[in-house]
Design a protein around this motif. Structure first.
Motif, short mmCIF file in Angstrom:
data_model
loop_
_atom_site.label_atom_id
_atom_site.label_comp_id
_atom_site.label_asym_id
_atom_site.label_seq_id
_atom_site.Cartn_x
_atom_site.Cartn_y
_atom_site.Cartn_z
N THR A 283 -3.45 73.15 23.33
CA THR A 283 -4.85 73.03 23.77
C THR A 283 -5.32 74.26 24.57
N SER A 284 -4.53 75.31 24.57
CA SER A 284 -4.94 76.52 25.31
C SER A 284 -5.79 77.45 24.47
N ASN A 285 -6.16 77.00 23.25
CA ASN A 285 -7.02 77.81 22.40
C ASN A 285 -8.47 77.77 22.88
N GLY A 330 -8.25 81.52 18.39
CA GLY A 330 -8.49 82.73 19.16
C GLY A 330 -7.95 83.94 18.44
N GLU A 331 -8.38 85.10 18.87
CA GLU A 331 -7.96 86.33 18.21
C GLU A 331 -7.27 87.30 19.16
N THR A 332 -6.92 86.84 20.37
CA THR A 332 -6.22 87.70 21.32
C THR A 332 -4.73 87.73 20.99
N ALA A 333 -3.98 88.62 21.67
CA ALA A 333 -2.54 88.72 21.44
C ALA A 333 -1.84 87.42 21.81
N LEU A 338 1.17 82.50 19.75
CA LEU A 338 1.27 81.14 20.27
C LEU A 338 2.38 80.37 19.55
N ILE A 339 2.58 80.61 18.27
CA ILE A 339 3.62 79.93 17.52
C ILE A 339 5.01 80.32 18.04
N VAL A 340 5.14 81.57 18.51
CA VAL A 340 6.42 82.02 19.08
C VAL A 340 6.72 81.25 20.37
#
Length: 602
Positions: A283-285, A330-333, A338-340
């Motif tokens: 939920t941090s997106n 999101g499109e940030t690093a 996030l999957i990692v």
């Protein structure tokens, strides 16, 4: 995307904006379901609907999970919504409410699930104390079974062995009688090769050769079992003696039977930490908005910002375009990797869970090892063996436990990854890739089982000697390999007794619960509570009884394994002299014809 707003109350009637327009009372009711920006009631309906200020239609609805769902119900087999079977579509036509079923199908599933959950909850509220009584009975039965193993282990094992021999003997007799009965019958002398493969397997039972093959196989099995009993008789007696000794050890460390509750509590903390972290990461997106339009537009599908959308060039070039919510991302690093982070969270969960299990195993091993290595049992045991072992594990062996659980966690994460890849490749047509993946899954499954076995025995050696993980694992492995036949015999004997115990406890408690909750016991027929589904408390009691029995027998199994390794170490390191006396019990010394010099066995 359609108009979605928060309302104080769900609509309770059919109505379209076209029918409400021009009717002051109807429009006033309709305003409750329009956006706060809707002020001009004289605005043309086409403009109101185009600007999405009001919904095109209202349908009688019921609230569920803070949402309004169509109030669909069935009366005498007729589908109705709000006591109506038809509704006005706003274009002068009456439509059947069955056309709403497809859109509300999933909502109906939720409603039915909610009703089922409420009935199950009601059953729990009226039967919870009887469920607790059933679980207490299972706990007492498990404790009694462990105590009785001290006296009945040998009887149960030998009775089972005799029963297997008798069953095989009857099978040999039956096969011979069938073979003799078919002698002279037409077609019974046809060979299996000449007959070939038949889909109806009953055809083979009319051939003498089939019964001859069964006869030979059963005779070979009977001969193998009898030979094993002749050559392994002493090892079976040692296994039975160790099981009886384990029952005595558990009796002297009764607090060990409650220790699985501590392990369960710590595992719950690990699961809660993993689940909360996974939810926070998921939920941090950020909310992503994109351009939606009904006609051709070069900006269609591009990201946009609702705050500045109306003043941008998009609305000038595409007047019917809208900036609507699409998904969370999101499109940030951070969002790209996030999957990692989720993968690392899964890895940490396996590591922590394995560490908690290892902590429980080394604690129990330390407590039971203190019983075995007490020369005068139980006088030489520490006052609180379980707490002493727990303190030693936390103070001296944390690193060894963390390393052992790390190795196991790496293998488990690889297995999870392979399962994920297998799930993704189910639709693929590459047979070689599927074959290779299946081989890898099988290999890592075997590797995980081996590492669990090695870790368990390594933790026992850590509890006995306090050596590091690698040294303990090596010593335990070679010690077991030097006594591989004893290991196999003890493992099978204990597996049989644990299976018998679980079957007896779960079966008896489950049958008792079935007769009680279905009101088939006349003495307590009026005491049983009225239930919507009698299987709810019965299944709860059965599952709970299995978990309780499994918890008790896991402690007992750890005790047997610990005493077994201590017994092997005792045999190899001591010789019964005054300087190196045997620490094993008197019964084991008698069985092995060992004595401690200067200390006569009473």
């Amino acid at each position: 995307p359609s108009l979605q707003i928060c309302v104080s109350k769900c609509p309770d009637r059919y109505m379209t904006y076209l029918t409400a327009y021009g009717n002051a009372a109807a429009l006033e009711y309709y305003r409750n379901f329009c956006t706060p920006e809707f002020k001009n009631s004289r605005k043309a309906p086409i403009e109101v609907l185009k600007d999405k200020e009001c919904p095109a239609m209202l349908i009688p609805s019921t609230p569920l999970a803070r949402r309004c769902f169509p109030a669909i119900q069935a009366k005498k087999g007729v589908i109705m919504v709000g006591n109506e079977t038809t509704y006005d579509d706003g274009q002068g036509r009456r439509r059947n409410v069955t056309e709403l079923l497809e859109g509300a199908k999933k909502a109906n599933v939720v409603l039915e699930t909610r009703q089922l959950a409420m009935k199950i909850f009601e059953d729990y509220t009226v039967s919870w104390y009887w469920i607790i009584i059933g679980l207490v009975i299972a706990m007492v039965a498990s404790l009694i079974f462990i105590v009785l193993l001290r006296f009945l282990a040998g009887i149960m094992v030998w009775v089972m062995i005799v029963m297997v021999i008798l069953v095989l003997g009857y099978g040999i007799f039956h096969c011979y009688m069938e073979y003799a009965k078919l002698k002279g019958e037409a077609g019974s002398d046809v060979s299996l090769i000449d007959l070939g493969f038949q889909t109806d397997l009953r055809v083979y039972l009319h051939l003498r050769q089939t019964w001859l093959a069964f006869l030979i196989i059963l005779c070979v099995l009977e001969l193998v079992i009898v030979l094993l009993l002749i050559f392994l008789r002493k090892r079976i007696l040692i296994a039975i003696a160790l099981i009886k000794e384990a029952s005595r050890a558990v009796g002297h460390v009764m607090s060990s039977l409650l220790f699985p509750l501590c392990t369960f509590f710590l595992l719950c903390l690990c699961i809660a930490y993993w689940a909360s972290t996974a939810v926070f990461l998921s939920t941090s997106n950020e909310a992503v908005y994109k351009v939606f339009n009904e006609s051709a537009c070069p900006f269609s599908g591009q990201t946009c910002k609702p705050e500045t959308f109306n003043t941008s060039n998009v609305t000038k070039l595409c007047p019917d375009a809208q900036c609507l919510f699409a998904f969370y991302g999101g499109e940030t690093a951070y969002h790209k990797y996030l999957i990692v982070l989720q993968f690392f969270n899964v890895f940490m969960f396996f590591w922590l869970a394995n560490f908690v299990i290892a902590l429980g195993q080394v604690t129990l091993a330390g407590a039971f090892a203190s019983y075995y290595w007490a020369f005068k049992k139980p006088d030489d045991m520490p006052a609180f063996p379980l707490f002493s072992a727990f303190g030693r594990a936390l103070r001296y062996h944390t690193g060894s436990l963390a390393f052992g659980s790390l190795v196991l966690a790496i293998v488990q994460v690889i297995r999870v990854t392979l399962e994920y890849l297998d799930h993704r490749l189910k639709a693929a047509e590459n047979k070689f890739a599927k074959f290779l993946l299946s081989c890898l899954k099988c290999c890592f499954w075997c590797l995980e089982k081996f590492i669990k076995f090695l870790n368990r025995n390594a933790y026992i050696m850590i509890a006995i000697y306090g050596t590091n993980f690698c040294t303990s694992a090596r010593n335990a492995f070679f010690l077991l390999m030097r006594n591989i036949i004893r290991v196999a015999v003890l493992d099978k004997v204990t597996d049989f007794l644990f299976f018998l115990g679980k079957l007896l406890i779960v079966g008896s408690v489950g049958i008792l619960a079935f007769f009680f909750f279905t009101q088939r016991i006349k003495l307590v027929q009026d005491t049983a509570p009225p239930l919507n589904y009698y299987w709810v408390p019965i299944l709860t009691v059965i599952v709970g009884s299995y978990l309780i029995a499994h918890g008790f027998f896991s402690v007992y199994g750890m005790c047997v394994d610990t005493l077994f390794l201590c017994f092997l170490e005792d045999l190899e390191r001591n010789d019964g002299s005054a300087e190196k006396p045997y620490f094993m019990s008197q019964n084991l010394r008698k069985l092995l014809k060992k004595t401690n010099k200067g200390q006569p066995d009473a």
